[in-house]
Scaffold this motif. Structure first.
Motif, PDB file in Angstrom:
ATOM      1  N   VAL A 133       0.844  -1.193   0.000  1.00  0.00           N
ATOM      2  CA  VAL A 133       0.000   0.000   0.000  1.00  0.00           C
ATOM      3  C   VAL A 133       0.882   1.247   0.000  1.00  0.00           C
ATOM      4  O   VAL A 133       0.650   2.190  -0.744  1.00  0.00           O
ATOM      5  CB  VAL A 133      -0.932   0.019   1.238  1.00  0.00           C
ATOM      6  N   SER A 134       1.895   1.238   0.852  1.00  0.00           N
ATOM      7  CA  SER A 134       2.804   2.373   0.918  1.00  0.00           C
ATOM      8  C   SER A 134       4.155   1.909   1.439  1.00  0.00           C
ATOM      9  O   SER A 134       4.230   1.129   2.382  1.00  0.00           O
ATOM     10  CB  SER A 134       2.244   3.450   1.844  1.00  0.00           C
ATOM     11  N   ARG A 135       5.205   2.385   0.800  1.00  0.00           N
ATOM     12  CA  ARG A 135       6.549   2.021   1.245  1.00  0.00           C
ATOM     13  C   ARG A 135       6.896   2.638   2.585  1.00  0.00           C
ATOM     14  O   ARG A 135       7.873   2.286   3.202  1.00  0.00           O
ATOM     15  CB  ARG A 135       7.556   2.574   0.253  1.00  0.00           C
ATOM     16  N   PHE A 136       6.119   3.640   2.973  1.00  0.00           N
ATOM     17  CA  PHE A 136       6.441   4.352   4.202  1.00  0.00           C
ATOM     18  C   PHE A 136       5.238   4.282   5.128  1.00  0.00           C
ATOM     19  O   PHE A 136       4.097   4.341   4.672  1.00  0.00           O
ATOM     20  CB  PHE A 136       6.834   5.791   3.895  1.00  0.00           C
ATOM     21  N   GLY A 137       5.503   4.127   6.409  1.00  0.00           N
ATOM     22  CA  GLY A 137       4.403   3.947   7.344  1.00  0.00           C
ATOM     23  C   GLY A 137       4.496   4.858   8.547  1.00  0.00           C
ATOM     24  O   GLY A 137       5.075   5.940   8.474  1.00  0.00           O
ATOM     25  N   MET A 144       3.615  -0.223   4.601  1.00  0.00           N
ATOM     26  CA  MET A 144       2.243  -0.675   4.824  1.00  0.00           C
ATOM     27  C   MET A 144       1.798  -1.621   3.702  1.00  0.00           C
ATOM     28  O   MET A 144       1.971  -1.326   2.526  1.00  0.00           O
ATOM     29  CB  MET A 144       1.304   0.522   4.905  1.00  0.00           C
TER      30      MET A 144
ATOM     31  N   GLU B  36      -0.806   8.242   1.854  1.00  0.00           N
ATOM     32  CA  GLU B  36       0.440   7.472   1.796  1.00  0.00           C
ATOM     33  C   GLU B  36       1.622   8.358   1.400  1.00  0.00           C
ATOM     34  O   GLU B  36       2.738   8.158   1.857  1.00  0.00           O
ATOM     35  CB  GLU B  36       0.316   6.309   0.785  1.00  0.00           C
ATOM     36  N   LEU B  39       2.777  10.474   4.270  1.00  0.00           N
ATOM     37  CA  LEU B  39       3.677   9.693   5.129  1.00  0.00           C
ATOM     38  C   LEU B  39       5.049   9.546   4.503  1.00  0.00           C
ATOM     39  O   LEU B  39       6.069   9.644   5.183  1.00  0.00           O
ATOM     40  CB  LEU B  39       3.095   8.292   5.352  1.00  0.00           C
ATOM     41  N   ALA B  40       5.066   9.305   3.199  1.00  0.00           N
ATOM     42  CA  ALA B  40       6.345   9.080   2.530  1.00  0.00           C
ATOM     43  C   ALA B  40       7.229  10.321   2.621  1.00  0.00           C
ATOM     44  O   ALA B  40       8.386  10.252   3.037  1.00  0.00           O
ATOM     45  CB  ALA B  40       6.122   8.693   1.070  1.00  0.00           C
ATOM     46  N   ASN B  43       8.413  10.999   6.040  1.00  0.00           N
ATOM     47  CA  ASN B  43       9.454  10.027   6.393  1.00  0.00           C
ATOM     48  C   ASN B  43      10.809  10.437   5.825  1.00  0.00           C
ATOM     49  O   ASN B  43      11.832  10.311   6.481  1.00  0.00           O
ATOM     50  CB  ASN B  43       9.097   8.635   5.840  1.00  0.00           C
ATOM     51  N   PHE B  44      10.788  10.931   4.590  1.00  0.00           N
ATOM     52  CA  PHE B  44      12.035  11.428   3.989  1.00  0.00           C
ATOM     53  C   PHE B  44      12.598  12.553   4.867  1.00  0.00           C
ATOM     54  O   PHE B  44      13.783  12.593   5.171  1.00  0.00           O
ATOM     55  CB  PHE B  44      11.785  12.050   2.602  1.00  0.00           C
ATOM     56  N   HIS B 137      14.523   6.447  -0.768  1.00  0.00           N
ATOM     57  CA  HIS B 137      14.075   7.730  -1.331  1.00  0.00           C
ATOM     58  C   HIS B 137      14.167   7.694  -2.860  1.00  0.00           C
ATOM     59  O   HIS B 137      13.262   8.125  -3.563  1.00  0.00           O
ATOM     60  CB  HIS B 137      14.937   8.899  -0.829  1.00  0.00           C
ATOM     61  N   HIS B 140      11.574   5.457  -4.545  1.00  0.00           N
ATOM     62  CA  HIS B 140      10.249   6.066  -4.474  1.00  0.00           C
ATOM     63  C   HIS B 140      10.105   7.230  -5.465  1.00  0.00           C
ATOM     64  O   HIS B 140       9.106   7.331  -6.185  1.00  0.00           O
ATOM     65  CB  HIS B 140      10.017   6.552  -3.043  1.00  0.00           C
ATOM     66  N   ASP B 143       9.995   5.959  -9.107  1.00  0.00           N
ATOM     67  CA  ASP B 143       8.683   5.376  -9.413  1.00  0.00           C
ATOM     68  C   ASP B 143       7.644   6.443  -9.756  1.00  0.00           C
ATOM     69  O   ASP B 143       6.877   6.289 -10.694  1.00  0.00           O
ATOM     70  CB  ASP B 143       8.163   4.594  -8.199  1.00  0.00           C
TER      71      ASP B 143
END
Lengths: 160, 252
Positions: A133-137, A144, B36, B39-40, B43-44, B137, B140, B143
């Motif tokens: 769903v998502s590489r980051f959680g 996720m 999402e 969050l990504a 997170n970075f 990073h 992502h 992509d």
């Protein structure tokens, strides 16, 4: 009372990871060493991620826990030599993680892990029919996923 | 310039880049197109703040005047920051943010790979740690560039526009001055000239896969090595540093 290094490490091994309370800081591979000298006790830690916000809490937990055992003065030092990797997580700890509902890191030496290569089994029902769903959680260390069989979302502890 | 002064400046440069980019990425918090992505990007930002603290603390230790990471982040003026201009530019639309991320993460991937071999053990350890994060990073960002470039007409056009507009800021990433030459001589710093072909190759491959055109090199925006910035850095600092400037040493 005087404690030796093994005894202190055993006491510290009871401190849980703040994010995954079923696993100790020792099992996850963050606790590296204790150095005993005339100046006191120096606990050596290595963080999972450079920005890991749990480090401050863990350092406080260490000082509190040792104080309860009348061990002082304690300092906590963070080191980065031989960077932490998910390979440091013991097999038992990975199983505990799975039972807790977090899919444990799948491959060894994850330096080249690409998300599309590995199918992550669902920690709930064991199905391999899962999607990213998502590489980051919610924390730096997790991605996720969703299980297409039991339909439950779950977190995956990324290889690092 | 002494070896020590060069090393301090080198660490500030690296730390300022991650600090300012972290600040910009944080602005996406609760504004990203999907949860999402929110969050990504945060997170970075989080990884970058961790890296910043290590680098600025090391700069302070090396300098030996008792300055901490906080002192260096909150008490320096704009002209004392050495981050590349590209990281201080406003986020723009999502395409611009993700194009910037591709350019930076590809650069950081090769940079930290090389820095792992630095004779300075603190820097080589930070590099090994950081590289693990940068790989995520880069994967992502690449992509997204591919998905948007090879997406709808609208997403393709906006992705191409972002790549074209930011291209003139990428040359600065590879600029070297006397700090670099001194530290390369000591085996501490990375020779950026050697990275450029690798970076260009990686970025070109991603852009081609995204059906986007690789821009032609032309005019290059520059200035940060001398502490000369766009108008945007001052605004970032006025917000970021406000509390410590208004209430020095405030704690809570």
């Amino acid at each position: 009372m005087n404690y030796n290094k093994e005894q202190i490490l055993a006491i510290l091994a009871t401190i849980a990871d703040p994010e995954i309370p079923v696993i100790s800081i020792s099992e996850i591979g963050m606790l590296k060493d204790v150095i005993i000298s005339e100046n006191g006790y120096e606990v050596i830690l290595t963080p999972t991620y450079t920005g890991c916000p749990a480090m401050g809490i863990i350092a406080e937990d260490i000082i509190t826990k040792l104080k309860e055992n009348n061990i002082s003065p304690v300092t906590v030092k963070t080191v980065f030599d031989t960077a932490w990797t998910t390979d440091n997580i013991s097999k038992e700890a990975k199983e505990k993680m799975r039972r807790y509902g977090i899919a444990p890191p799948l491959t060894r030496s994850c330096n080249n892990e690409i998300f599309t290569i590995n199918v992550i089994p669902c920690p709930q029902c064991g199905s391999f029919n899962t999607v990213l769903v998502s590489r980051f959680g919610s924390t730096a260390c997790k991605a996720m996923y969703k299980c297409s069989d039991c339909m439950e979302p779950f977190e995956y502890f990324k290889c690092h | 310039m002494t070896d020590k002064q060069a090393l301090v400046k080198y660490c500030l440069r690296l730390g300022d880049n991650s600090l300012v980019l972290s600040y910009r990425l944080s602005e996406w918090c609760r504004n990203a197109p999907i949860l999402e992505e929110d969050l990504a990007l945060t997170n970075f930002a989080f990884d970058m703040i961790g890296r910043t603290r290590l680098l600025l603390n090391y700069a302070g230790e090396t300098e030996g005047e008792g300055r901490t990471d906080d002192d260096l982040a909150y008490r320096r003026g704009e002209r004392e920051f050495y981050n590349n201009l590209i990281v201080e530019l406003p986020n723009g639309d999502f395409a611009a943010t993700i194009a910037r991320q591709l350019f930076i993460s590809a650069f950081e991937f090769y940079f930290f790979t090389a820095l792992q071999r630095s004779t300075d053990t603190t820097l080589s350890e930070i590099a090994a740690k950081t590289l693990k994060e940068v790989k995520y990073h880069l994967a992502h960002a690449a992509d997204w560039v591919i998905r948007l470039g090879d997406g709808t007409e609208e997403s393709h056009n906006r992705m191409q526009k972002a790549v074209d507009e930011l291209w003139m800021f990428t040359g600065e990433l590879f600029e070297m001055d006397d700090v670099d030459s001194l530290l390369i001589g000591l085996g501490i710093a990375v020779n950026l000239a050697e990275l450029k072909p690798k970076w260009y190759d990686k970025v070109s491959r991603v852009l081609s896969e995204a059906t986007l055109l690789v821009p032609k090199d032309g005019y290059v925006q520059t200035g940060s090595r001398k502490g000369i910035h766009t108008e945007y850095l001052g605004h970032i600092l006025s917000e970021m540093q406000f509390l410590q400037r208004a209430y020095p040493d405030a704690k809570w």
